[in-house]
Scaffold this active site. Structure first.
Site, PDB file in Angstrom:
ATOM      1  NE  ARG A 161      50.900  72.147  43.463  1.00  0.00           N
ATOM      2  CZ  ARG A 161      51.270  71.286  42.499  1.00  0.00           C
ATOM      3  NH1 ARG A 161      52.129  70.318  42.771  1.00  0.00           N
ATOM      4  NH2 ARG A 161      50.774  71.396  41.278  1.00  0.00           N
ATOM      5  CG  ASP A 177      51.676  61.619  37.467  1.00  0.00           C
ATOM      6  OD1 ASP A 177      52.046  62.031  36.351  1.00  0.00           O
ATOM      7  OD2 ASP A 177      51.521  62.368  38.445  1.00  0.00           O
ATOM      8  NE  ARG A 203      58.596  66.217  31.430  1.00  0.00           N
ATOM      9  CZ  ARG A 203      58.005  65.997  32.596  1.00  0.00           C
ATOM     10  NH1 ARG A 203      58.736  65.727  33.655  1.00  0.00           N
ATOM     11  NH2 ARG A 203      56.697  66.052  32.687  1.00  0.00           N
ATOM     12  NE  ARG A 219      56.021  58.310  33.059  1.00  0.00           N
ATOM     13  CZ  ARG A 219      55.807  59.042  34.140  1.00  0.00           C
ATOM     14  NH1 ARG A 219      54.612  59.594  34.349  1.00  0.00           N
ATOM     15  NH2 ARG A 219      56.782  59.217  35.014  1.00  0.00           N
TER      16      ARG A 219
HETATM   17  C1  S3P Z   1      51.967  67.495  38.641  1.00  0.00           C
HETATM   18  C2  S3P Z   1      51.140  67.600  37.556  1.00  0.00           C
HETATM   19  C3  S3P Z   1      51.123  66.615  36.460  1.00  0.00           C
HETATM   20  C4  S3P Z   1      51.778  65.308  36.868  1.00  0.00           C
HETATM   21  C5  S3P Z   1      53.069  65.529  37.570  1.00  0.00           C
HETATM   22  C6  S3P Z   1      52.878  66.358  38.825  1.00  0.00           C
HETATM   23  C7  S3P Z   1      51.926  68.545  39.680  1.00  0.00           C
HETATM   24  O1  S3P Z   1      51.847  67.126  35.357  1.00  0.00           O
HETATM   25  O2  S3P Z   1      51.976  64.495  35.741  1.00  0.00           O
HETATM   26  O3  S3P Z   1      53.657  64.296  37.923  1.00  0.00           O
HETATM   27  O4  S3P Z   1      52.487  68.351  40.767  1.00  0.00           O
HETATM   28  O5  S3P Z   1      51.322  69.596  39.422  1.00  0.00           O
HETATM   29  P1  S3P Z   1      51.151  68.058  34.234  1.00  0.00           P
HETATM   30  O6  S3P Z   1      50.799  69.346  34.851  1.00  0.00           O
HETATM   31  O7  S3P Z   1      52.209  68.194  33.164  1.00  0.00           O
HETATM   32  O8  S3P Z   1      49.956  67.287  33.755  1.00  0.00           O
END
Ligand code: S3P
Length: 435
Positions: free
Chosen positions: A31, A320, A127, A351
């Site tokens: 970000r 995660d 994905r 996972r």
């Molecule tokens: C993330 C959100 C999560 C997380 C990913 C990082 C993020 O994914 O699993 O490792 O940086 O916004 P999801 O939004 O698919 O839950």
């Protein structure tokens, strides 16, 4: 990188100890580059994760004309081009292994004047992207995907976007963030409602870059037509990377380890809660603020763990951390049950399946369910396990090796570099025996 053939061998260790700092937070690093690129003026980023995922995001913006300097490792100076200053890239943008990179970029690119193609590695190409395509399309975007809503994506530019009020069907910070980022380019207000609150880094960073944003747990709202102003971002150490060491030191007798300057945003620390319920001895030392985020040094000492029913409400806050939670559960006494975590099946790998297969190879009784698993604590034997090119599964099996009766050989570990460059060296520095 996925598919390349780095094999690790993790051997039984003695007590773990010392003080470590794990690399910068992946979510915040992605970000930070994105917001800095779209801001007016020059931003600095300290503590940037030098992982393949976040470097791919930086390269994406360079390909769109943003100048990014690297004065030293983990530092970036980003010369922002303003919200409307990006240029069409000469070629497709490769997001590598990064779901965050691709989904957030899709939101940003939906608001540009030019068309872009987003590609990813083998794992990312499997994905689901419909979760961002569908609401962005409702905002007026046009995005083409492959069959089943899979990448590569073609994001068309020159579309007039309008704000929406959208209730996410699945709790996802990535989807929320993609919509908020598109919302910066949209006419009117964009509101995102979540079934469970997820990490709020996008909201917090919008505020830090001077964009008006209203948010509370489970809801966020922005309006188009404002401006991002350059700022200095400081990235804390990634809780998800610290997690491997929290479990490692918990399960290896005699361990006493300090993990410094870890981000403890409550939307990330569900594992702490779960481990404490299991009997872990983890204390937060020197809680403080770093660049607007709560951080602390985490001291973890060996403790006897017991199985628990992981509360469903904790799942989004530890989404995660399930690969390593499964290892903690396998090392605990009794039964651990995970439910409400079907999202694990569409992460960098499935996972649930990958961890169940590997732990079974190591002699652990684990039963898969559609949305979780039931794990019986036991003793790890040695054995050959596959990580399916999933960084977090690879590191989790390395932790299992610390207390296994024989060597644990882990296949396909190169992708650890996506989130945790230097893992092997850091781990060996505090007592792992990892080759
Ligand atoms: C993330 C959100 C999560 C997380 C990913 C990082 C993020 O994914 O699993 O490792 O940086 O916004 P999801 O939004 O698919 O839950």
């Amino acid at each position: 990188m996925s598919g390349s053939n780095e094999t690790w061998i993790s051997a039984r260790s003695g007590a773990l100890g010392g003080e470590i700092r794990v690399p910068g937070d992946k979510s915040i690093s992605h970000r930070a580059v994105m917001f800095a690129a779209l801001a007016d003026g020059m931003s600095t980023i300290r503590g940037f994760l030098e992982g393949e995922d976040t470097r791919a995001t930086a390269r994406a913006f360079e390909a769109m004309g943003v100048q990014i300097e690297q004065p030293s490792a983990s530092e970036r100076v980003v010369h922002g081009v303003g919200l409307h200053g990006l240029n069409a890239p000469a070629a497709a943008i490769d997001c590598g292994n990064a779901g965050t990179g691709m989904r957030l970029l899709t939101g940003i690119l939906a608001g540009q004047a030019f068309d872009t193609t987003l590609t990813g590695d083998e794992s990312l190409s499997r994905r689901p992207m419909r979760r961002v395509i569908e609401p962005l399309t409702r905002m007026g975007a046009r995005i083409d995907a492959q069959d089943g809503g899979l990448p590569p994506l073609r994001v068309h530019g020159g579309r007039a976007l309008a704000g929406i009020d959208y209730a996410l069907p699945v709790a996802s910070a990535q989807v929320k963030s993609a919509l908020l980022l598109a919302g910066l380019y949209a006419k009117g207000e964009t509101t995102v409602r979540e079934p469970h609150p997820t990490r709020d880094y996008t909201e917090r960073m919008l505020a830090a870059f001077g964009w008006p944003v209203a948010f509370s747990a489970g809801e966020a709202r922005v309006s188009g037509g404002s401006q991002l102003r350059a700022t200095a971002v400081v990235v804390p150490a990634d809780f998800s990377s610290a997690a491997f060491f929290l479990v490692a030191a918990s399960i290896v007798p005699g361990s006493d380890l300090l993990v410094r300057e870890v981000g403890i945003n409550p939307r990330r620390t569900g594992l702490l809660d779960a481990l404490k319920r299991m009997g872990a001895d983890i204390t937060l030392e020197r809680p403080r603020e770093l660049g607007g985020e709560a951080v602390a040094d985490l001291r973890v000492r060996h403790a006897k763990l017991r199985g628990i029913d992981v509360p469903v409400a904790l799942v989004p806050d530890m989404i995660d951390e399930f690969p390593i939670l499964f290892v903690a559960a396998a090392a605990a006494e009794g039964t651990t049950r995970v439910t409400g975590a079907a999202e694990l099946r569409v992460k960098e790998s499935d996972r649930i399946a990958v961890m169940a297969r590997g732990l079974r190879t190591l002699g652990i009784a684990i039963e898969e369910t559609p949305d979780g698993a039931v794990v019986e604590g036991g003793r790890f034997s040695g054995g050959d396990v596959g990580s399916a090119g999933d960084h977090r599964c690879a590191m989790s099996f390395a932790v299992a090796g610390l207390i296994a009766d024989g060597d644990v050989r882990i296949g396909d570990c190169a992708n650890v570099a996506t989130s945790f460059p230097g893992f092997v060296e850091l781990a060996n520095g505090c007592g792992f025996r990892l080759k």
